[in-house]
Design an enzyme around this catalytic site. Sequence first.
Site, PDB file in Angstrom:
ATOM      1  N   ASP A  56       2.809   5.346  -6.863  1.00 24.74           N
ATOM      2  CA  ASP A  56       4.067   5.235  -6.119  1.00 24.74           C
ATOM      3  C   ASP A  56       5.299   5.079  -6.996  1.00 24.74           C
ATOM      4  O   ASP A  56       6.417   5.055  -6.475  1.00 24.74           O
ATOM      5  CB  ASP A  56       3.989   4.039  -5.156  1.00 24.74           C
ATOM      6  CG  ASP A  56       3.040   4.323  -4.019  1.00 24.74           C
ATOM      7  OD1 ASP A  56       3.036   5.471  -3.556  1.00 24.74           O
ATOM      8  OD2 ASP A  56       2.303   3.415  -3.607  1.00 24.74           O
TER       9      ASP A  56
ATOM     10  N   HIS B 209       0.876  -1.193   0.000  1.00 24.15           N
ATOM     11  CA  HIS B 209       0.000   0.000   0.000  1.00 24.15           C
ATOM     12  C   HIS B 209       0.908   1.237   0.000  1.00 24.15           C
ATOM     13  O   HIS B 209       1.703   1.408  -0.919  1.00 24.15           O
ATOM     14  CB  HIS B 209      -0.913  -0.124   1.228  1.00 24.15           C
ATOM     15  CG  HIS B 209      -2.064   0.835   1.299  1.00 24.15           C
ATOM     16  ND1 HIS B 209      -2.419   1.670   0.282  1.00 24.15           N
ATOM     17  CD2 HIS B 209      -2.951   1.094   2.305  1.00 24.15           C
ATOM     18  CE1 HIS B 209      -3.481   2.388   0.651  1.00 24.15           C
ATOM     19  NE2 HIS B 209      -3.818   2.060   1.878  1.00 24.15           N
TER      20      HIS B 209
ATOM     21  N   HIS C 228      -2.268  -2.353  -9.802  1.00 23.62           N
ATOM     22  CA  HIS C 228      -3.260  -1.795  -8.882  1.00 23.62           C
ATOM     23  C   HIS C 228      -4.486  -2.675  -8.877  1.00 23.62           C
ATOM     24  O   HIS C 228      -4.861  -3.219  -9.919  1.00 23.62           O
ATOM     25  CB  HIS C 228      -3.635  -0.367  -9.313  1.00 23.62           C
ATOM     26  CG  HIS C 228      -4.247   0.425  -8.213  1.00 23.62           C
ATOM     27  ND1 HIS C 228      -5.587   0.366  -7.930  1.00 23.62           N
ATOM     28  CD2 HIS C 228      -3.693   1.252  -7.293  1.00 23.62           C
ATOM     29  CE1 HIS C 228      -5.826   1.143  -6.895  1.00 23.62           C
ATOM     30  NE2 HIS C 228      -4.701   1.687  -6.488  1.00 23.62           N
TER      31      HIS C 228
END
Length: 446
Positions: free
Chosen positions: A380, A285, A324
Amino acid sequence: MDSALSSTQTSAAEANSAKRETLTITDNRTGQSYEVPITHDTIRASDLRKIKIDDADFGMMSYDPAFSNTASCISRITYIDGDKGILRYRGYPIEELAEKSTYLETAYLLLNGELPTAAQLKDWQYHITHHTYIHESIKKFLDGFHYDAHPMGMLISTIAGLSTFYPDAKHIFDPESRKKQTYRLIGKMPTLAAFAYRHTLGMPYVYPDNDLSYTGNFLNMLFRTSETRYRPNPTLERALDVLFILHADHEQNCSANTIRSVGSSHADPFCASAAATAALYGPLHGGANEEALRMLAEISSVDKVPEFIKRVKAGETRLMGFGHRIYKNYDPRARIIKKIAYEVFDLMGKNPLLEIALECERIALEDEYFIKRKLYPNVDFYTGLIYQSMGFPMTMFPVLFAIPRMSGWVAQWEEMLLDPEQKIARPRQIYLGHDTRPYVSVDQRV
Ligand code: CMC
């Protein structure tokens, strides 16, 4: 009171009486058929309970580990279309907010449903700014952490610690109390984060400067040394503000689900958001930005990328910052972040790991393994490169995700609390363990 699901179902049925918004299920064990309502392409799991073999049967359940096909709530906060790569907060496209809004304005939008008027924005900024100080005793327990303690561990602990300073936060059904805790949580996050960072450096804590913006003050608390007044670089201040907008909420992700779940037991918002921060810390995460940068550093040069991708495809490791649960197309946040990266590099010099990242992306986007699994760069993938160029150590990356996510968490928490359909979160299980068996005394065990 009608639930949002059933009330919408009624109006859909009225609008189109010829079309039956139902699902017919035949149980081949008994030959019996059942009709269950469909609303928003969804059936209620509890409607399955009437499917039984006999009266003694508990009834049918649905099995959905990791909730990959289960809606746990009705929400009006954030909308994602993972196939089209769309992200909207309260209806506003993320691209427009990133270009025109500020983090604090976006936080207000997430929490209140509408963009603030000029007067509302002024009042909101005033209250957040005047809740940035933390109790002096918090500094004392920060001092108890090792010099090399991970700042996320310190952040989680100090957020939970706030609960002991503000026992009034237990009045979760008092709107005034909720408003106050919201100011405190959003206002104090940068202070807790900056103090954790300064602790790792053994540097004195820098107190908030109420004349600076939310991100400007954060940079002040992190980086001020001997200057009498810290003046943040406007490009970096804005870049961080945009990154905060992009990280503010992301519907029912792991940490949002955590704050809803912990909050459903009526824990106070400090304890519930400490739990959400802990969920965010995981490398799958919010910890992925730190892991992505470590990975790029480990790859170390562009010519080693093909070899690394080979290892990823062999299942030996993951390409961190890729993939994702919801986005099966380019993450819209990653697109905006890539642009910010170049603005920051123009100012601070190019991050040498950028070429490695671009090569990973180029190869992955052409490779059958990634195409088949619909794996694209996520939020990210590039953030770590920007944060590193701005002077942040890797351990601060997940902290930089947690600070802005607080507004999304509080919005999700409040929506859950005020939803009459929500109760304490308590999933079912399929028990496949032993049936009853007699206790065996220790001398008879083999
Ligand atoms: N690298 C290589 N293979 C991957 C990756 C990856 N990053 N992500 C998924 N896969 C493969 C996975 O091995 C599986 O292959 P197979 O079908 O052959 O077993 C397939 O793709 C589906 O993966 P999954 O784990 O079932 O997918 P998920 O939806 O449960 O996981 C994820 C989503 C984000 C946890 C995962 O893509 C991942 O681990 N990515 C790396 C960590 C990361 O970047 N996380 C940040 C997410 S965005 C920020 C946030 O909101 O948290």
